[in-house]
Design a protein around this motif. Sequence first.
Motif, PDB file in Angstrom:
ATOM      1  N   THR A  38      -1.171   7.932   3.470  1.00 31.31           N
ATOM      2  CA  THR A  38       0.265   7.686   3.562  1.00 31.31           C
ATOM      3  C   THR A  38       0.628   6.411   2.812  1.00 31.31           C
ATOM      4  N   THR A  86       8.128   6.248   5.590  1.00 33.09           N
ATOM      5  CA  THR A  86       6.704   6.518   5.391  1.00 33.09           C
ATOM      6  C   THR A  86       6.587   7.908   4.796  1.00 33.09           C
ATOM      7  N   ASP A 129       3.785  10.994   3.327  1.00 35.05           N
ATOM      8  CA  ASP A 129       2.418  11.500   3.210  1.00 35.05           C
ATOM      9  C   ASP A 129       2.035  11.622   1.746  1.00 35.05           C
TER      10      ASP A 129
END
Length: 129
Positions: free
Chosen positions: A58, A65, A67
């Motif tokens: 991440t 945030t 991935d």
Amino acid sequence: MNVPANLFYTEEHEWILFEGTTATIGITDFAQEQLDELVYVEVDTVGEQLSRNEVFGTVEAVKTTSDLFMPISGTVLEFNKELDENEGDNPTLVNEDAYGKGWIVKVTPDDPDDREGLLDAEAYAKLIS
């Protein structure tokens, strides 16, 4: 927007550079610009064999945030020590040099010739325009 011709890209904004039996992966200049200043990069998959589109880590910016997805199937060999909070702790390298010092992982591809689903520079430039 910087889209180097020697790289391949994903629709999720990762780039990949194939070099013999190794591939280097990072996020694109477009992605880092959209995220703004990165404050943390986490990769806890070193040594793991992952399939295409599996999450390998991440990136965290001030407001979000995201991935990171494997563009190919392979084994994660190395996480960029300069980004690791336990070593270099400098995630802004991704903002400063997304295609150079800001690389995120190196992998051993299951099939170094597999380019299925990857975009060339021209197709990626169209995607982000």
